[in-house]
Scaffold this motif. Structure first.
Motif, short mmCIF file in Angstrom:
data_model
loop_
_atom_site.label_atom_id
_atom_site.label_comp_id
_atom_site.label_asym_id
_atom_site.label_seq_id
_atom_site.Cartn_x
_atom_site.Cartn_y
_atom_site.Cartn_z
N UNK A 1 18.06 9.73 7.30
CA UNK A 1 16.84 9.14 6.74
C UNK A 1 15.58 9.58 7.46
N UNK A 2 15.71 10.02 8.69
CA UNK A 2 14.54 10.27 9.54
C UNK A 2 13.52 11.24 8.94
N UNK A 3 13.90 12.36 8.33
CA UNK A 3 12.87 13.25 7.77
C UNK A 3 12.01 12.55 6.71
N UNK A 4 12.63 11.75 5.88
CA UNK A 4 11.89 11.04 4.83
C UNK A 4 11.01 9.95 5.44
N UNK A 5 11.53 9.20 6.41
CA UNK A 5 10.76 8.15 7.07
C UNK A 5 9.57 8.75 7.81
N UNK A 6 9.79 9.87 8.48
CA UNK A 6 8.68 10.54 9.18
C UNK A 6 7.61 11.03 8.22
N UNK B 1 15.11 -16.41 -3.80
CA UNK B 1 15.37 -15.78 -5.09
C UNK B 1 14.62 -14.46 -5.27
N UNK B 2 13.88 -14.03 -4.26
CA UNK B 2 12.99 -12.88 -4.40
C UNK B 2 13.27 -11.83 -3.33
N UNK B 3 13.43 -10.59 -3.79
CA UNK B 3 13.52 -9.44 -2.89
C UNK B 3 12.14 -8.80 -2.80
N UNK B 4 11.75 -8.38 -1.61
CA UNK B 4 10.48 -7.66 -1.45
C UNK B 4 10.79 -6.18 -1.25
N UNK B 5 10.34 -5.37 -2.21
CA UNK B 5 10.56 -3.93 -2.12
C UNK B 5 9.55 -3.32 -1.16
N UNK B 6 10.02 -2.37 -0.38
CA UNK B 6 9.20 -1.68 0.61
C UNK B 6 9.58 -0.19 0.63
N UNK B 7 8.65 0.62 1.06
CA UNK B 7 8.92 2.02 1.43
C UNK B 7 9.49 2.87 0.31
#
Length: 181
Positions: free
Chosen positions: A15-20, A79-85
Motif C-alpha cells: 500500500x505504501x506507494x499509493x499512500x505516499x 450505524x455509519x461508516x466514515x469513508x476516508x482516503x
C-alpha cells in the motif's frame, strides 16, 4: 490485465506507494492550510488499526499485483461508516477506478453491518466532489456556495443491499418496478 481487491492495512508495504502519493497530493493541494504539519499530520491522524476489521476496512485495487486505487473506512457511529482516503494512482485516472473503490467499500460496509456512509473531502478536490454527487451521495452543504467558504465538504449516503434496491418487501423486482409507475 488482471484487477483484484486486496483487504489489508495502510501500513502494508504493497500500500505504501499509493499512500505516499496521496500524502504528496494532499500536501500539494493544501500544504499547511488546515493545520501545521500539513498532509503528514492528516495522514497520521488515525492509527492504521482504525481501518481494520471489525469496525473498518482498507482496500486496494490491484492491477497485475500493483496498487492502482484504494480507499478505507472506519466506524463513525454504530450505524455509519466514515469513508476516508479514496484515491487513484495518478497514472490510472479517468478509468472509473474511484467508482469501483466506492462500490467495493459500500458493499464491505454493508457486510460489516453499516447502513449509512459519511465522508468529507476538501474544497480543492472538485473531482472528488463530483464523483460523490454522481454516485448518489447527498451533499450536507449548500451546493451553490463557494466551496472554499465551506472548506470541508461533507456527504452522506444510505446503503441499500443490492437485492433490496430492486425488489419490494414481497421480493418481486417486477412488482416493485410496476408499483413505482
Amino acid at each position: 490485465m488482471t484487477d483484484s481487491f486486496l483487504y489489508t492495512l495502510p501500513t502494508d508495504p504493497v500500500a505504501l506507494p499509493l499512500v505516499e502519493q496521496l500524502t504528496e497530493e494532499y500536501q500539494t493541494r493544501y500544504g499547511s492550510y488546515f493545520e501545521e504539519g500539513g498532509a503528514a499530520q492528516e495522514m497520521n491522524r488515525y492509527p492504521p488499526e482504525r481501518f481494520g476489521a471489525p469496525d473498518g476496512a482498507f482496500v486496494l485495487l490491484l492491477r497485475n499485483g500493483k496498487p492502482i486505487a484504494g480507499g478505507a473506512f472506519m466506524r463513525y457511529d454504530e450505524t455509519t461508516a466514515e469513508f476516508k482516503r479514496v484515491w487513484t494512482d495518478r497514472d490510472h485516472r479517468r478509468q472509473g477506478l474511484a467508482r469501483k473503490i466506492l462500490v467495493e467499500l459500500e458493499g464491505q460496509a454493508l457486510r460489516q453491518g453499516y447502513g449509512r456512509v459519511y465522508l468529507t473531502t476538501g474544497f480543492r478536490q472538485p473531482e472528488a466532489r463530483e464523483l460523490y454527487l454522481r454516485t448518489g451521495y447527498t451533499a450536507l452543504f449548500d451546493l451553490q456556495a463557494d466551496p472554499e467558504s465551506i472548506q470541508i465538504l461533507a456527504f452522506e449516503k444510505a446503503l441499500v443491499a443490492p437485492r433490496a434496491a430492486f425488489a419490494n418487501e414481497k421480493g418481486s423486482a417486477l412488482q416493485a418496478a410496476v408499483a413505482r409507475k
